[in-house]
Design an enzyme around this catalytic site. Structure first.
Site, short mmCIF file in Angstrom:
data_model
loop_
_atom_site.label_atom_id
_atom_site.label_comp_id
_atom_site.label_asym_id
_atom_site.label_seq_id
_atom_site.Cartn_x
_atom_site.Cartn_y
_atom_site.Cartn_z
N SER A 110 0.83 -1.20 0.00
CA SER A 110 0.00 0.00 0.00
C SER A 110 0.86 1.25 0.00
O SER A 110 0.39 2.33 -0.35
CB SER A 110 -0.87 0.02 1.25
OG SER A 110 -0.04 0.11 2.40
N TYR B 159 -4.19 1.11 3.46
CA TYR B 159 -5.24 0.18 3.05
C TYR B 159 -6.05 -0.30 4.27
O TYR B 159 -7.16 -0.78 4.13
CB TYR B 159 -4.63 -1.08 2.42
CG TYR B 159 -4.12 -0.96 1.00
CD1 TYR B 159 -4.30 0.18 0.23
CD2 TYR B 159 -3.46 -2.04 0.40
CE1 TYR B 159 -3.82 0.25 -1.08
CE2 TYR B 159 -3.00 -1.98 -0.91
CZ TYR B 159 -3.18 -0.84 -1.64
OH TYR B 159 -2.71 -0.79 -2.93
N GLY B 160 -5.41 -0.19 5.45
CA GLY B 160 -5.90 -0.86 6.66
C GLY B 160 -7.36 -0.71 7.00
O GLY B 160 -7.95 -1.64 7.56
N CYS C 269 2.43 -6.99 1.58
CA CYS C 269 1.42 -6.29 2.38
C CYS C 269 0.49 -7.33 2.99
O CYS C 269 -0.22 -8.04 2.25
CB CYS C 269 0.63 -5.35 1.47
SG CYS C 269 -0.71 -4.49 2.31
N ASN C 270 0.51 -7.45 4.30
CA ASN C 270 -0.34 -8.44 4.99
C ASN C 270 -1.81 -8.19 4.70
O ASN C 270 -2.61 -9.12 4.58
CB ASN C 270 -0.13 -8.36 6.50
CG ASN C 270 1.27 -8.78 6.90
OD1 ASN C 270 1.51 -9.92 7.21
ND2 ASN C 270 2.19 -7.83 6.90
N CYS D 195 2.36 -6.28 9.92
CA CYS D 195 2.20 -5.24 8.91
C CYS D 195 3.61 -4.86 8.48
O CYS D 195 4.50 -4.67 9.32
CB CYS D 195 1.49 -4.03 9.52
SG CYS D 195 1.51 -2.57 8.43
N THR D 196 3.83 -4.79 7.16
CA THR D 196 5.20 -4.62 6.66
C THR D 196 5.76 -3.23 6.94
O THR D 196 6.96 -3.00 6.76
CB THR D 196 5.27 -4.93 5.15
OG1 THR D 196 4.28 -4.14 4.47
CG2 THR D 196 5.02 -6.39 4.89
N HIS D 197 4.92 -2.30 7.36
CA HIS D 197 5.46 -0.99 7.77
C HIS D 197 6.21 -1.07 9.10
O HIS D 197 7.09 -0.28 9.37
CB HIS D 197 4.33 0.04 7.92
CG HIS D 197 3.79 0.58 6.61
ND1 HIS D 197 3.04 -0.17 5.75
CD2 HIS D 197 3.92 1.81 6.04
CE1 HIS D 197 2.70 0.57 4.70
NE2 HIS D 197 3.23 1.77 4.85
N1 DGL Z 1 1.99 -2.60 4.95
C1 DGL Z 1 0.69 -3.04 5.03
C2 DGL Z 1 0.45 -4.35 5.68
O1 DGL Z 1 1.32 -5.12 5.74
C3 DGL Z 1 -0.40 -2.13 4.82
C4 DGL Z 1 -0.84 -1.22 5.80
C5 DGL Z 1 -1.91 -0.26 5.35
O2 DGL Z 1 -1.81 0.30 4.28
O3 DGL Z 1 -2.82 -0.06 6.14
O4 DGL Z 1 -0.58 -4.65 6.17
#
Ligand code: DGL
Length: 268
Positions: A11, A42-43, A73-74, A183-185
């Site tokens: 995302s 996206y969450g 992205c999870n 979450c990859t962030h």
């Molecule tokens: N990096 C994302 C994940 O792994 C997305 C987070 C988002 O956009 O809310 O879920």
């Protein structure tokens, strides 16, 4: 196809935490990265929105001639992976919260999962928890606001620390000794998360396992690149170049050129 690139997307900039592990594990491969920052986070978005964005980005990658795609992205995995795999025939490797290794590692029998609301509310997360979390208490912790801070490269400072304390403390109070970064962030916040959690709590990031799985899939399909040298990374974003450029430079550790994702793949 061995010389074709691999497409990796998220995302926003969070998937760079997966991209760096892929770069490390597969130094010969050309990598394409799309940060859908124009639509992040996206969450809290509806599932259909996330699925539409994921399909558009995979189409973009196919136009660029990729041999495989990594969903970094999870949230996309939990919402859209079945649709992506039924619609596209190339190998698609996807990240998901590391519930299985956490359940094997915990000694207290309590694990915490930091993720987006969408990931935690998804059916696929419930299935994962049911399948691998037997005998273990899983504490689900949504983390509104954290993705937005990483999207601004605000990795330290009082605002970031306060949010991390707010999300991690309840897990510790309930006895968690293992925390999953779902979450990859969040790997970009790992030093603060570790500092808050303390030395007796394991913090798990599944990115290395994703890179390993990608290697395995490419090898099995005889798609591994055999280049002796000169692999490249290319970056696109649907967000504002002026805003995203310095953030990617900081998180990737290099001032790389970023291009705008063509508008045909930005439409909703
Ligand atoms: N990096 C994302 C994940 O792994 C997305 C987070 C988002 O956009 O809310 O879920």
């Amino acid at each position: 196809m061995q010389g074709a690139p691999i497409g990796v997307f998220d995302s926003g900039v969070g998937g760079l935490s997966v991209l760096r592990e892929i770069r490390h594990a597969l130094p010969e491969e050309d990598l394409l990265y799309v940060a859908d920052s124009g639509h992040a986070p996206y969450g809290n978005r509806p599932g259909k929105f996330i699925t539409d964005r994921a399909e558009a980005i995979v189409e973009f990658f196919l136009n660029e001639g990729v041999k495989a795609v990594v969903v970094a992205c999870n949230t996309v995995t939990t919402v859209a992976i079945l649709t992506l795999r039924s619609r596209f025939t190339i190998p698609i490797v996807a990240i998901e919260p590391a519930v299985k290794p956490a359940a094997q590692l915990t000694r207290s029998g309590v694990i915490g999962v930091l993720a987006t609301s969408q990931t935690l509310a998804s059916e696929s997360f419930s299935r994962l928890a049911e399948k691998y979390g037997m005998g273990v208490q899983i504490l689900e912790q949504p983390c509104p606001g954290l993705v937005e801070l990483v999207e601004k490269a605000e990795l330290n400072g009082p605002r970031t620390e306060a949010l991390i304390v707010r999300y991690v403390s309840p897990l510790l109070e309930q006895g968690a000794d293992t925390i999953v970064l779902g979450c990859t962030h969040f790997p970009f916040l790992i030093s603060t998360i570790r500092a808050v959690a303390g030395p007796n709590v394991a913090v798990l990031d599944p990115a290395v396992a994703v890179a390993r799985e990608l290697h395995r899939r490419l090898k099995a399909s005889e798609l591994l690149a055999s280049k002796a040298n000169g692999s490249t990374e290319q970056f696109w974003t649907s967000g504002s170049l002026i805003r995203v450029q310095p953030v990617i430079a900081k998180l990737w550790g290099e001032n790389v050129p970023i291009r705008s994702l063509p508008s045909a793949f930005c439409a909703l």
